[in-house]
Design a protein around this motif. Structure first.
Motif, PDB file in Angstrom:
ATOM      1  N   ALA A 101     -19.149   8.558 -36.841  1.00  0.00           N
ATOM      2  CA  ALA A 101     -19.452   9.512 -37.906  1.00  0.00           C
ATOM      3  C   ALA A 101     -18.178  10.137 -38.430  1.00  0.00           C
ATOM      4  CB  ALA A 101     -20.386  10.605 -37.398  1.00  0.00           C
ATOM      5  N   ALA A 102     -18.215  10.460 -39.704  1.00  0.00           N
ATOM      6  CA  ALA A 102     -17.157  11.232 -40.359  1.00  0.00           C
ATOM      7  C   ALA A 102     -17.835  12.380 -41.068  1.00  0.00           C
ATOM      8  CB  ALA A 102     -16.369  10.376 -41.345  1.00  0.00           C
ATOM      9  N   GLY A 103     -17.447  13.600 -40.731  1.00  0.00           N
ATOM     10  CA  GLY A 103     -18.059  14.758 -41.351  1.00  0.00           C
ATOM     11  C   GLY A 103     -17.468  15.034 -42.716  1.00  0.00           C
ATOM     12  N   ASP A 144      -7.922  -1.557 -36.423  1.00  0.00           N
ATOM     13  CA  ASP A 144      -6.568  -1.016 -36.547  1.00  0.00           C
ATOM     14  C   ASP A 144      -6.566   0.465 -36.905  1.00  0.00           C
ATOM     15  OD1 ASP A 144      -5.579  -3.540 -36.021  1.00  0.00           O
ATOM     16  OD2 ASP A 144      -5.501  -4.110 -38.138  1.00  0.00           O
ATOM     17  N   TRP A 145      -7.707   1.109 -36.887  1.00  0.00           N
ATOM     18  CA  TRP A 145      -7.751   2.527 -37.245  1.00  0.00           C
ATOM     19  C   TRP A 145      -7.010   3.351 -36.199  1.00  0.00           C
ATOM     20  CZ3 TRP A 145      -9.975   6.810 -34.765  1.00  0.00           C
ATOM     21  CH2 TRP A 145     -10.062   7.974 -35.540  1.00  0.00           C
ATOM     22  N   LEU A 178     -13.422   4.178 -42.128  1.00  0.00           N
ATOM     23  CA  LEU A 178     -12.153   3.989 -41.416  1.00  0.00           C
ATOM     24  C   LEU A 178     -10.959   4.520 -42.197  1.00  0.00           C
ATOM     25  CD1 LEU A 178     -12.682   0.453 -39.824  1.00  0.00           C
ATOM     26  CD2 LEU A 178     -13.061   2.718 -38.834  1.00  0.00           C
ATOM     27  N   THR A 179     -11.189   5.083 -43.375  1.00  0.00           N
ATOM     28  CA  THR A 179     -10.102   5.768 -44.084  1.00  0.00           C
ATOM     29  C   THR A 179     -10.025   7.245 -43.727  1.00  0.00           C
ATOM     30  OG1 THR A 179     -11.531   6.259 -45.984  1.00  0.00           O
ATOM     31  CG2 THR A 179     -10.309   4.166 -46.022  1.00  0.00           C
ATOM     32  N   ARG A 180     -11.022   7.749 -43.001  1.00  0.00           N
ATOM     33  CA  ARG A 180     -11.029   9.162 -42.646  1.00  0.00           C
ATOM     34  C   ARG A 180     -10.098   9.412 -41.460  1.00  0.00           C
ATOM     35  NH1 ARG A 180     -15.799  11.347 -44.787  1.00  0.00           N
ATOM     36  NH2 ARG A 180     -16.295  10.138 -46.665  1.00  0.00           N
ATOM     37  N   PRO A 181      -9.391  10.534 -41.449  1.00  0.00           N
ATOM     38  CA  PRO A 181      -8.457  10.805 -40.341  1.00  0.00           C
ATOM     39  C   PRO A 181      -9.141  11.250 -39.049  1.00  0.00           C
ATOM     40  CG  PRO A 181      -8.424  12.611 -41.914  1.00  0.00           C
ATOM     41  CD  PRO A 181      -9.303  11.563 -42.512  1.00  0.00           C
ATOM     42  N   SER A 197     -18.095  12.901 -48.726  1.00  0.00           N
ATOM     43  CA  SER A 197     -19.432  12.967 -48.158  1.00  0.00           C
ATOM     44  C   SER A 197     -19.429  12.508 -46.708  1.00  0.00           C
ATOM     45  CB  SER A 197     -20.392  12.095 -48.967  1.00  0.00           C
ATOM     46  OG  SER A 197     -20.452  12.534 -50.309  1.00  0.00           O
ATOM     47  N   PRO A 198     -20.333  13.038 -45.887  1.00  0.00           N
ATOM     48  CA  PRO A 198     -20.438  12.572 -44.498  1.00  0.00           C
ATOM     49  C   PRO A 198     -21.000  11.168 -44.429  1.00  0.00           C
ATOM     50  CG  PRO A 198     -22.173  14.143 -44.993  1.00  0.00           C
ATOM     51  CD  PRO A 198     -21.266  14.140 -46.174  1.00  0.00           C
ATOM     52  N   ILE A 199     -20.544  10.417 -43.427  1.00  0.00           N
ATOM     53  CA  ILE A 199     -20.984   9.031 -43.235  1.00  0.00           C
ATOM     54  C   ILE A 199     -21.261   8.835 -41.753  1.00  0.00           C
ATOM     55  CG2 ILE A 199     -20.353   6.584 -43.405  1.00  0.00           C
ATOM     56  CD1 ILE A 199     -18.467   7.279 -45.637  1.00  0.00           C
ATOM     57  N   ILE A 200     -22.303   8.099 -41.446  1.00  0.00           N
ATOM     58  CA  ILE A 200     -22.559   7.650 -40.080  1.00  0.00           C
ATOM     59  C   ILE A 200     -22.976   6.194 -40.133  1.00  0.00           C
ATOM     60  CG2 ILE A 200     -24.165   7.781 -38.163  1.00  0.00           C
ATOM     61  CD1 ILE A 200     -24.015  10.654 -38.138  1.00  0.00           C
ATOM     62  N   LEU A 201     -22.379   5.396 -39.284  1.00  0.00           N
ATOM     63  CA  LEU A 201     -22.762   3.995 -39.140  1.00  0.00           C
ATOM     64  C   LEU A 201     -23.147   3.735 -37.693  1.00  0.00           C
ATOM     65  CD1 LEU A 201     -20.206   1.968 -41.295  1.00  0.00           C
ATOM     66  CD2 LEU A 201     -22.570   2.516 -41.811  1.00  0.00           C
TER      67      LEU A 201
END
Length: 560
Positions: free
Chosen positions: A295-297, A326-327, A264-267, A304-308
């Protein structure tokens, strides 16, 4: 009135009557023509509607057939191709071995058949130098020459290295905590006992990691692991292994929470959802649940990429709102209506060209439409621009897109606007065009920021289509992220539909009741027979309120 005038009037009346009759006939013919014209127009409309409907249904049938029987992606999965390569390599090796055995010269035969010219040997990579070497020396039976009896002298060595392995080896990790006492003040000193993943359990962190990685990364169900461990001399019941999996899921919850905070810190994020078949014990059948994937690429900063995955009982958009909280950033989604409420709260919508392209691809696969082919070519040109700008910084990528992609998008918009009035409204072509035009503002928004992608992240599509999960290695008191792996895996690969343990998403409190494993909501789940594909030992998986069904093979995450 004389006879001449009377004859003239009579002739005029007759002529008038003839004219009126002809006018009436003409009016009748015009009315008939109008009716025929209306009927023809109605039939043309019906024919056009039926043609469009036939085209739509044909495309839908072809799409469904391709979904059911054909490959799951437009490009063959390299892993699937490797299966054929492995089989071919094994067959070739077996045949070559048989040929060598048949062509080997007979020592007793004086005229042995000469061996055929050998082909160049394939280049083989050397064995890694860091691997431990177990050396075995093969010395002659005697140190004296067999011919003359003189002492033998070492003149060289022939060294042969072959790669070997040994079966799974168990060992006992014995931790000893000595206790010391002070005779003067009677104080006892000892090192505190290190915390364990499972209190009073026999499994060390390494064994727990082995079971979890084998199940979720190597696609080995617990009943197969039970047989593997038994061959190595250790009997571990499936019920015990299932309990370990549940405990591991709870232990990994802090790691998942940390990944969510990082996500949730990724734009820029990607969101998608996929249905999964969940057992419904009360009804004795399955019901549809959903896994929301966020996902965040990899960004320009090298993150690093993340998927939850977030397990949800329904497809409601409230689940996405709850997860994002609140993102406020830029979210790439498809046209699912559940996400629309997010864009009223300050989140910016990004359209996915992969989803838009899918409409034309399905249409082209079903009917070979030239319109669909043209659309695919135009989308391919956009992706070529992205490939050229891949290694640029965000600002340079934005400028490159404005110079090269913006004209392509403008030309495509003009082409679609001109084409749409000429396409029947109920056809598959019209639906594909309408989807693109309806989403046009979101699809072109990636031009505004160089950090925005053109399409969704391909990380959850199993090679070409795969998901990302966290395989963790337990190292004493810490959890370390080791790798990102395909997850969840479909039932047709494993014999059961395993998706991440729900403890990875939310707190689950399993309970026991008369030999049955009850769900966290108190719903009793009866035992299932071994071999049904629904159980791991005596209890369904997972050992909580979420159970995976093995009746559907299409449970992998995908854009469809």
């Amino acid at each position: 009135m004389d006879s001449t005038q009377l004859a003239t009037i009579t002739d005029a009346d007759v002529l008038r009557g003839i004219v009126l009759e002809q006018l009436a006939a003409i009016a009748e013919r015009e009315q008939s023509i109008a009716q025929f014209t209306t009927e023809i127009a109605r039939r043309d409309h019906t024919i056009a509607w039926k043609s469009a409907e036939i085209e739509r249904l044909t495309a839908e049938i072809a799409r469904l057939r391709r979904v059911q029987f054909a490959a799951r992606s437009e490009k063959m999965d390299p892993d699937q191709r490797a299966l054929f390569d492995e089989t071919m390599a094994a067959d070739l090796a077996a045949v070559e071995t048989q040929l060598q055995a048949l062509q080997a010269p007979d020592p007793a035969s004086p005229a042995a058949t000469p061996a055929p010219a050998s082909r160049p040997a394939p280049r083989r990579a050397p064995l890694p130098a860091e691997l431990p070497r177990v050396e075995t020396r093969h010395e002659p039976a005697s140190c004296a020459c067999a011919e003359c009896g003189a002492a033998l002298v070492l003149i060289g060595e022939h060294v042969s290295e072959k790669l070997d392995c040994k079966p799974l080896e168990f060992f006992v990790r014995r931790a000893v905590y000595p206790q010391y006492a002070c005779r003067a003040c009677a104080t006892v000193t000892a090192v505190p006992v290190a915390p364990a993943i499972i209190d009073r359990g026999i499994a060390a962190p390494g064994l727990l990691a082995q079971v979890a990685v084998s199940k979720y990364l190597d696609h080995l169900p617990l009943y197969r692991q039970e047989a593997i461990y038994a061959r190595s001399g250790m009997t571990l019941g499936r019920t015990t292994l299932a309990e370990w999996i549940g405990r591991i899921g709870v232990a990994l919850q802090p790691l998942v929470d940390a990944l969510r905070r990082e996500l949730l810190t990724r734009p820029v994020l990607h969101a998608d959802e996929t249905p999964v078949a969940q057992l419904d014990p009360g009804r004795g059948q399955t019901k549809r649940a959903y896994l929301f994937a966020f996902a965040a690429g990899e960004d320009d900063a090298g993150a690093s990429p993340i998927i939850l995955f977030d397990y949800c009982a329904s497809r409601s958009g409230q689940h996405a709102q709850r997860f994002l909280g609140d993102w406020r950033g830029r979210l790439m989604v498809d046209d699912f209506s559940g996400y629309k409420a997010l864009f009223c709260t300050g989140i910016t919508e990004l359209g996915c060209w992969a989803h838009a392209r899918r409409k034309y691809y399905d249409l082209h696969q079903a009917s070979g439409s030239p319109v669909a082919q043209e659309a695919l070519n135009r989308v391919a040109a956009l992706y070529r621009v992205e490939a050229a700008a891949k290694d640029l910084a965000a600002e340079d990528r934005k400028a490159y897109r404005q110079e090269h992609a913006a004209p392509l998008l403008h030309a495509m918009k003009v082409w679609l606007d001109d084409l749409r009035p000429m396409v029947p409204g109920a056809s598959g072509t019209a639906k594909a065009i309408d989807y693109t035009l309806r989403r046009w503002s979101a699809l072109t928004r990636y031009l505004e920021d160089g950090r925005d992608p053109i399409g969704r992240v391909e990380m959850w599509r199993g090679g070409v289509r795969f998901g990302i999960s966290v395989a963790a290695s337990f190292d004493r008191r810490c959890l370390t992220v080791r790798t990102l792996t395909p997850f969840p895996h479909p039932a047709h690969r494993t014999g059961r539909a395993d998706f991440p343990h729900p403890a990875l998403f939310q707190c689950i409190k399993p309970s026991h009741s008369t030999g049955w494993r009850a769900a966290a909501r108190g719903v009793s789940v009866p035992k299932c027979r071994t071999g049904t594909g629904r159980s791991i030992g005596d209890s369904p998986f997972p050992s909580c309120r979420v159970c995976a069904s093995t009746r559907s093979a299409n449970v992998a995450l995908c854009s469809r």
